[in-house]
Write a protein that holds these residues in place. Sequence first.
Motif, PDB file in Angstrom:
ATOM      1  N   ALA A  17      11.314  -8.190  10.837  1.00 19.96           N
ATOM      2  CA  ALA A  17      10.379  -8.186   9.716  1.00 19.96           C
ATOM      3  C   ALA A  17       9.214  -7.246  10.012  1.00 19.96           C
ATOM      4  O   ALA A  17       8.724  -6.550   9.125  1.00 19.96           O
ATOM      5  N   ALA A  18       8.776  -7.199  11.269  1.00 20.06           N
ATOM      6  CA  ALA A  18       7.663  -6.318  11.652  1.00 20.06           C
ATOM      7  C   ALA A  18       8.035  -4.851  11.456  1.00 20.06           C
ATOM      8  O   ALA A  18       7.206  -4.052  10.993  1.00 20.06           O
ATOM      9  N   GLU A  19       9.272  -4.476  11.796  1.00 17.01           N
ATOM     10  CA  GLU A  19       9.710  -3.091  11.621  1.00 17.01           C
ATOM     11  C   GLU A  19       9.743  -2.713  10.141  1.00 17.01           C
ATOM     12  O   GLU A  19       9.302  -1.631   9.761  1.00 17.01           O
ATOM     13  N   VAL A  20      10.268  -3.609   9.325  1.00 18.07           N
ATOM     14  CA  VAL A  20      10.347  -3.340   7.888  1.00 18.07           C
ATOM     15  C   VAL A  20       8.944  -3.288   7.297  1.00 18.07           C
ATOM     16  O   VAL A  20       8.632  -2.426   6.469  1.00 18.07           O
ATOM     17  N   ASN A  21       8.067  -4.186   7.738  1.00 19.79           N
ATOM     18  CA  ASN A  21       6.697  -4.202   7.257  1.00 19.79           C
ATOM     19  C   ASN A  21       6.002  -2.874   7.569  1.00 19.79           C
ATOM     20  O   ASN A  21       5.259  -2.343   6.731  1.00 19.79           O
ATOM     21  N   GLU A  22       6.244  -2.324   8.736  1.00 18.86           N
ATOM     22  CA  GLU A  22       5.638  -1.043   9.101  1.00 18.86           C
ATOM     23  C   GLU A  22       6.140   0.069   8.172  1.00 18.86           C
ATOM     24  O   GLU A  22       5.376   0.945   7.768  1.00 18.86           O
ATOM     25  N   GLU A  23       7.405   0.015   7.795  1.00 20.91           N
ATOM     26  CA  GLU A  23       7.940   1.014   6.860  1.00 20.91           C
ATOM     27  C   GLU A  23       7.302   0.856   5.481  1.00 20.91           C
ATOM     28  O   GLU A  23       7.014   1.845   4.802  1.00 20.91           O
ATOM     29  N   ILE A  24       7.064  -0.377   5.063  1.00 23.05           N
ATOM     30  CA  ILE A  24       6.388  -0.629   3.781  1.00 23.05           C
ATOM     31  C   ILE A  24       4.973  -0.044   3.821  1.00 23.05           C
ATOM     32  O   ILE A  24       4.541   0.633   2.882  1.00 23.05           O
ATOM     33  N   ARG A  25       4.266  -0.292   4.916  1.00 21.59           N
ATOM     34  CA  ARG A  25       2.909   0.246   5.058  1.00 21.59           C
ATOM     35  C   ARG A  25       2.918   1.777   5.028  1.00 21.59           C
ATOM     36  O   ARG A  25       2.057   2.395   4.398  1.00 21.59           O
ATOM     37  N   ALA A  26       3.900   2.391   5.699  1.00 24.26           N
ATOM     38  CA  ALA A  26       3.999   3.850   5.725  1.00 24.26           C
ATOM     39  C   ALA A  26       4.275   4.400   4.324  1.00 24.26           C
ATOM     40  O   ALA A  26       3.721   5.432   3.929  1.00 24.26           O
ATOM     41  N   LEU A  27       5.103   3.691   3.563  1.00 19.48           N
ATOM     42  CA  LEU A  27       5.389   4.112   2.186  1.00 19.48           C
ATOM     43  C   LEU A  27       4.109   4.123   1.362  1.00 19.48           C
ATOM     44  O   LEU A  27       3.833   5.078   0.631  1.00 19.48           O
ATOM     45  N   TRP A  28       3.304   3.075   1.477  1.00 16.04           N
ATOM     46  CA  TRP A  28       2.040   3.010   0.737  1.00 16.04           C
ATOM     47  C   TRP A  28       1.083   4.114   1.167  1.00 16.04           C
ATOM     48  O   TRP A  28       0.403   4.721   0.345  1.00 16.04           O
ATOM     49  N   ARG A  29       1.029   4.389   2.484  1.00 24.22           N
ATOM     50  CA  ARG A  29       0.156   5.473   2.964  1.00 24.22           C
ATOM     51  C   ARG A  29       0.602   6.821   2.397  1.00 24.22           C
ATOM     52  O   ARG A  29      -0.228   7.608   1.943  1.00 24.22           O
ATOM     53  N   ARG A  30       1.907   7.084   2.435  1.00 35.45           N
ATOM     54  CA  ARG A  30       2.439   8.356   1.908  1.00 35.45           C
ATOM     55  C   ARG A  30       2.178   8.507   0.422  1.00 35.45           C
ATOM     56  O   ARG A  30       1.947   9.594  -0.072  1.00 35.45           O
ATOM     57  N   SER A  31       2.213   7.399  -0.308  1.00 37.40           N
ATOM     58  CA  SER A  31       2.084   7.459  -1.763  1.00 37.40           C
ATOM     59  C   SER A  31       0.634   7.608  -2.218  1.00 37.40           C
ATOM     60  O   SER A  31       0.391   7.910  -3.392  1.00 37.40           O
ATOM     61  N   GLY A  32      -0.306   7.353  -1.330  1.00 36.88           N
ATOM     62  CA  GLY A  32      -1.710   7.413  -1.720  1.00 36.88           C
ATOM     63  C   GLY A  32      -2.116   6.234  -2.588  1.00 36.88           C
ATOM     64  O   GLY A  32      -3.126   6.289  -3.286  1.00 36.88           O
ATOM     65  N   GLY A  33      -1.337   5.161  -2.566  1.00 34.87           N
ATOM     66  CA  GLY A  33      -1.693   3.951  -3.305  1.00 34.87           C
ATOM     67  C   GLY A  33      -1.060   3.819  -4.679  1.00 34.87           C
ATOM     68  O   GLY A  33      -1.238   2.817  -5.349  1.00 34.87           O
ATOM     69  N   THR A  34      -0.316   4.848  -5.120  1.00 37.99           N
ATOM     70  CA  THR A  34       0.371   4.787  -6.408  1.00 37.99           C
ATOM     71  C   THR A  34       1.831   5.172  -6.195  1.00 37.99           C
ATOM     72  O   THR A  34       2.115   6.298  -5.794  1.00 37.99           O
ATOM     73  N   LEU A  35       2.735   4.236  -6.456  1.00 36.99           N
ATOM     74  CA  LEU A  35       4.154   4.484  -6.232  1.00 36.99           C
ATOM     75  C   LEU A  35       4.810   5.128  -7.449  1.00 36.99           C
ATOM     76  O   LEU A  35       4.584   4.689  -8.581  1.00 36.99           O
ATOM     77  N   SER A  36       5.648   6.130  -7.196  1.00 39.29           N
ATOM     78  CA  SER A  36       6.462   6.732  -8.262  1.00 39.29           C
ATOM     79  C   SER A  36       7.618   5.770  -8.555  1.00 39.29           C
ATOM     80  O   SER A  36       7.811   4.773  -7.847  1.00 39.29           O
ATOM     81  N   GLY A  37       8.403   6.056  -9.552  1.00 38.25           N
ATOM     82  CA  GLY A  37       9.548   5.210  -9.872  1.00 38.25           C
ATOM     83  C   GLY A  37      10.513   5.096  -8.707  1.00 38.25           C
ATOM     84  O   GLY A  37      10.985   4.008  -8.373  1.00 38.25           O
ATOM     85  N   GLU A  38      10.799   6.208  -8.059  1.00 41.40           N
ATOM     86  CA  GLU A  38      11.715   6.209  -6.913  1.00 41.40           C
ATOM     87  C   GLU A  38      11.112   5.427  -5.740  1.00 41.40           C
ATOM     88  O   GLU A  38      11.812   4.661  -5.081  1.00 41.40           O
ATOM     89  N   GLN A  39       9.826   5.602  -5.514  1.00 42.41           N
ATOM     90  CA  GLN A  39       9.151   4.871  -4.441  1.00 42.41           C
ATOM     91  C   GLN A  39       9.111   3.374  -4.737  1.00 42.41           C
ATOM     92  O   GLN A  39       9.227   2.552  -3.828  1.00 42.41           O
ATOM     93  N   ARG A  40       8.966   3.014  -6.012  1.00 33.66           N
ATOM     94  CA  ARG A  40       8.960   1.601  -6.396  1.00 33.66           C
ATOM     95  C   ARG A  40      10.297   0.952  -6.064  1.00 33.66           C
ATOM     96  O   ARG A  40      10.358  -0.175  -5.585  1.00 33.66           O
TER      97      ARG A  40
END
Length: 61
Positions: A17-40
């Motif tokens: 769960a910690a590894e997946v959580n880190e990937e979720i956090r990285a996704l949010w950082r890359r997106s700048g706080g707004t997810l595109s449809g593909e990112q969602r």
Amino acid sequence: MLHTMSTTVEPVSERSAAEVNEEIRALWRRSGGTLSGEQREEYQRLVLEWAAAAPQPARAA
């Protein structure tokens, strides 16, 4: 029109769960706080994977 449900079984997460959580956090950082449809879609997949990997609390008797 009939819609059928997929009978394909999703594999159990091999990551913690910690590894997946880190990937979720990285996704949010890359997106700048707004997810595109593909990112969602990726976010939803990751949250489901995280939930499957997260330890389940013990139930009281």
